[in-house]
Design an enzyme around this catalytic site. Structure first.
Site, PDB file in Angstrom:
ATOM      1  N   SER A 135       0.862  -1.183   0.000  1.00  0.00           N
ATOM      2  CA  SER A 135       0.000   0.000   0.000  1.00  0.00           C
ATOM      3  C   SER A 135       0.891   1.222   0.000  1.00  0.00           C
ATOM      4  CB  SER A 135      -0.883  -0.004   1.255  1.00  0.00           C
ATOM      5  OG  SER A 135      -1.501   1.248   1.470  1.00  0.00           O
ATOM      6  N   TYR A 148      -2.437  -1.166  10.468  1.00  0.00           N
ATOM      7  CA  TYR A 148      -2.329  -1.345   9.018  1.00  0.00           C
ATOM      8  C   TYR A 148      -0.992  -0.814   8.510  1.00  0.00           C
ATOM      9  CZ  TYR A 148      -3.961  -1.372   4.132  1.00  0.00           C
ATOM     10  OH  TYR A 148      -4.109  -1.601   2.790  1.00  0.00           O
TER      11      TYR A 148
END
Length: 253
Positions: A135, A148
């Site tokens: 990401s 995350y």
């Protein structure tokens, strides 16, 4: 599909996690379209079976938070796409520790365990491709996403280590770093982001998700999948240990 990737994966076997929806589904479809036999790994049984049936793959319904279940996955994949993930939005001082642990287990430990099992097969064949769907949060941090961001940074480190170890064996390992992709995971974040930032839900996409991008739209899953497919093509055989932003200019700041 261009001629560099069309049927270039005939005879290869791919394992894609989180393959029942979103980026994982798009990757499974793209790899199958290029000739690979695909293990469609997901916790959601019915969607996984639907995808597998449609692409001629095999659905494997499993919980990646269970180390024993991960260790029971097939070990004969030539291509591994570590994609499965989950999100929780909260400030660090309010973040549930058990949720933090779950996210690390699914998004860091499971990829490690999968690669620990599949790399010997790749080494034996002298060819392998590891594509880690990281990401932009593997390269940059955002508030309220401690678990995350931590997990994606860890995945980056794992990917680079595999790149160094795998190079003598014909194995490449790379990360793809998307910004916000139009997936169920992102759609579920909107309410949580609105609460965390104190703004209406209809302003979250523009004011939070697209605030740092130059290209003001969400990315489509197939755009990520096409990059994953290219990383498995002969044209990308010299690319390893890389992190490839697909972020609309986010990391250009």
């Amino acid at each position: 599909m261009d001629t560099t990737t069309a049927r270039s994966l005939d005879g290869r076997t791919a394992l894609v996690t989180g393959a029942a929806s979103g980026i994982g589904r798009a990757c499974a479809e793209a790899l199958a379209g290029a000739g690979a036999r695909v293990y469609v790994v997901d916790l959601a049984a019915a969607p996984a079976e639907e995808v597998a049936e449609r692409i001629g793959g095999l659905a494997i319904v499993t919980d990646l938070a269970d180390p024993g279940a991960v260790d029971a996955l097939p070990d004969d994949a030539d291509i591994v796409v570590n994609n499965a993930g989950l999100q929780h939005v909260a400030p660090v001082h309010e973040f549930p520790p058990e949720r933090f642990t779950l996210i690390q287990r699914v998004m860091v430990e499971a990829p490690f365990r999968i690669l620990r099992r599949t790399l010997p097969h790749m080494y034996a064949r002298g060819w392998g491709r590891v594509v880690n769907v990281s990401s932009v949060h593997g390269l940059r941090a955002s508030a309220f996403k401690s678990a995350y961001v931590t997990a994606k940074h860890a995945l980056e480190g794992l990917s680079k280590t595999v790149a160094l170890e795998g190079a003598p064996h014909g194995v490449t390992s790379n990360c793809i770093n998307p910004g916000y992709v139009r997936t169920p995971l992102v759609e579920k974040q909107i309410a949580a982001q609105a609460l965390a930032h104190g703004i209406p839900e209809d302003e979250v996409v523009e004011r939070v998700m697209l605030d740092r991008t130059a290209v003001k739209r969400l990315i489509e899953p197939d755009e990520v999948a096409q990059l994953a497919l290219w990383l498995c093509s002969p044209a990308a055989s010299y690319i390893t240990g890389a992190s490839l932003p697909v972020d609309g200019g986010w990391t250009a700041h």
